[in-house]
Design a protein around this motif. Structure first.
Motif, PDB file in Angstrom:
ATOM      1  N   ILE A   1     -15.085  -2.252 -54.546  1.00  0.00           N
ATOM      2  CA  ILE A   1     -15.758  -3.508 -55.149  1.00  0.00           C
ATOM      3  C   ILE A   1     -17.349  -2.714 -55.371  1.00  0.00           C
ATOM      4  O   ILE A   1     -18.093  -2.324 -54.750  1.00  0.00           O
ATOM      5  N   SER A   2     -17.640  -3.006 -56.865  1.00  0.00           N
ATOM      6  CA  SER A   2     -18.761  -2.453 -57.268  1.00  0.00           C
ATOM      7  C   SER A   2     -20.057  -3.490 -56.894  1.00  0.00           C
ATOM      8  O   SER A   2     -19.714  -4.647 -56.712  1.00  0.00           O
ATOM      9  N   HIS A   3     -21.353  -2.901 -56.957  1.00  0.00           N
ATOM     10  CA  HIS A   3     -22.545  -3.476 -56.609  1.00  0.00           C
ATOM     11  C   HIS A   3     -22.486  -4.887 -57.652  1.00  0.00           C
ATOM     12  O   HIS A   3     -22.777  -6.129 -57.201  1.00  0.00           O
ATOM     13  N   ALA A   4     -22.081  -4.843 -58.848  1.00  0.00           N
ATOM     14  CA  ALA A   4     -22.348  -5.950 -60.027  1.00  0.00           C
ATOM     15  C   ALA A   4     -21.211  -6.782 -59.800  1.00  0.00           C
ATOM     16  O   ALA A   4     -21.433  -8.199 -59.911  1.00  0.00           O
TER      17      ALA A   4
ATOM     18  N   THR B   1     -20.919  -8.258 -56.941  1.00  0.00           N
ATOM     19  CA  THR B   1     -21.265  -9.046 -55.730  1.00  0.00           C
ATOM     20  C   THR B   1     -22.870  -9.682 -56.094  1.00  0.00           C
ATOM     21  O   THR B   1     -23.213  -9.285 -56.769  1.00  0.00           O
ATOM     22  N   PRO B   2     -23.164 -10.610 -55.058  1.00  0.00           N
ATOM     23  CA  PRO B   2     -24.566 -11.046 -55.360  1.00  0.00           C
ATOM     24  C   PRO B   2     -25.523  -9.858 -54.794  1.00  0.00           C
ATOM     25  O   PRO B   2     -26.616 -10.132 -55.240  1.00  0.00           O
ATOM     26  N   ALA B   3     -24.934  -8.958 -54.206  1.00  0.00           N
ATOM     27  CA  ALA B   3     -26.072  -7.944 -53.685  1.00  0.00           C
ATOM     28  C   ALA B   3     -26.289  -7.003 -55.094  1.00  0.00           C
ATOM     29  O   ALA B   3     -27.269  -6.056 -54.994  1.00  0.00           O
ATOM     30  N   GLY B   4     -25.660  -7.190 -56.227  1.00  0.00           N
ATOM     31  CA  GLY B   4     -26.070  -6.398 -57.397  1.00  0.00           C
ATOM     32  C   GLY B   4     -27.366  -6.526 -57.936  1.00  0.00           C
ATOM     33  O   GLY B   4     -27.989  -5.708 -58.373  1.00  0.00           O
TER      34      GLY B   4
ATOM     35  N   GLY C   1     -28.705   1.181 -62.945  1.00  0.00           N
ATOM     36  CA  GLY C   1     -27.814   2.252 -63.092  1.00  0.00           C
ATOM     37  C   GLY C   1     -26.864   2.516 -61.915  1.00  0.00           C
ATOM     38  O   GLY C   1     -25.910   3.166 -61.935  1.00  0.00           O
ATOM     39  N   TRP C   2     -26.981   1.564 -61.104  1.00  0.00           N
ATOM     40  CA  TRP C   2     -26.074   1.638 -59.714  1.00  0.00           C
ATOM     41  C   TRP C   2     -25.382   0.228 -60.125  1.00  0.00           C
ATOM     42  O   TRP C   2     -24.343   0.160 -58.907  1.00  0.00           O
ATOM     43  N   GLN C   3     -25.451  -0.429 -60.751  1.00  0.00           N
ATOM     44  CA  GLN C   3     -24.328  -1.673 -60.899  1.00  0.00           C
ATOM     45  C   GLN C   3     -22.780  -1.115 -60.768  1.00  0.00           C
ATOM     46  O   GLN C   3     -22.196  -1.769 -59.874  1.00  0.00           O
ATOM     47  N   ASP C   4     -22.374  -0.055 -61.255  1.00  0.00           N
ATOM     48  CA  ASP C   4     -20.964   0.266 -61.385  1.00  0.00           C
ATOM     49  C   ASP C   4     -20.751   0.899 -60.113  1.00  0.00           C
ATOM     50  O   ASP C   4     -19.542   1.500 -59.801  1.00  0.00           O
ATOM     51  N   LYS C   5     -21.589   1.339 -59.310  1.00  0.00           N
ATOM     52  CA  LYS C   5     -21.214   2.184 -57.944  1.00  0.00           C
ATOM     53  C   LYS C   5     -20.827   1.030 -57.013  1.00  0.00           C
ATOM     54  O   LYS C   5     -20.791  -0.026 -57.053  1.00  0.00           O
ATOM     55  N   ILE C   6     -20.213   1.721 -55.893  1.00  0.00           N
ATOM     56  CA  ILE C   6     -19.310   1.010 -55.116  1.00  0.00           C
ATOM     57  C   ILE C   6     -20.205   0.640 -53.743  1.00  0.00           C
ATOM     58  O   ILE C   6     -20.818   1.254 -53.206  1.00  0.00           O
ATOM     59  N   LEU C   7     -19.929  -0.703 -53.434  1.00  0.00           N
ATOM     60  CA  LEU C   7     -20.806  -1.469 -52.361  1.00  0.00           C
ATOM     61  C   LEU C   7     -19.813  -1.319 -51.344  1.00  0.00           C
ATOM     62  O   LEU C   7     -20.074  -1.271 -50.118  1.00  0.00           O
TER      63      LEU C   7
END
Length: 136
Positions: free
Chosen positions: A32-35, A37-40, A46-52
């Motif tokens: 699950i990427s940051h984008a 989730t609400p945490a995005g 630059g971190w939206q596609d990184k993994i939460l």
């Protein structure tokens, strides 16, 4: 109750977990990427596609992990190793060699007084592993 190691990465969690799934014959249950989730909204563009959150299941156990944005502290993994207890020496060598490729061997995989083979390696993502083929 069970323990599940949770690993921190510098932006390469997806790459690491895809690699771990291949090397350890596992399956990724969540990525699950940051984008997604609400945490995005709490991380930079630059971190939206990184993994939460990532979750890998193998025959031996589970691993979880995430990318740690720089504003939340360092992602460096220290003071812990993941120990793989394995009977099949050929498979142990294959796993060890895969982790060593681009990583750092701390102790070569070789016979010891307690194991048919034992070795330690830090993979290219910074995760420390101990591979142990116990005496039978």
């Amino acid at each position: 109750m069970k323990f599940v190691p949770y690993l921190s990465f510098d932006g390469r969690c997806r790459e690491a977990f895809e690699f771990y799934a291949k090397v350890l014959d596992g399956r990724i249950e969540a990525m699950i990427s940051h984008a997604e989730t609400p945490a995005g909204s709490q991380v930079s563009a630059g971190w939206q596609d990184k993994i939460l959150n990532a979750h890998l299941v193998t025959e031996a156990g589970e691993l979880m992990g995430a990318d740690t944005p720089p504003e939340f502290g360092p992602a460096e993994q220290q003071g812990v190793s993941i120990s793989i207890q394995i009977e099949d020496e050929a498979r142990a060598e294959k796993i060890f060699d895969a982790f060593a490729d681009g990583g750092t061997v701390t102790m070569p995989l070789e016979p010891t007084f307690w194991a048919k083979k034992f070795g330690m390696v830090k993979d290219r993502y910074g995760t420390a592993w101990m591979i142990n083929c116990a005496q039978t």
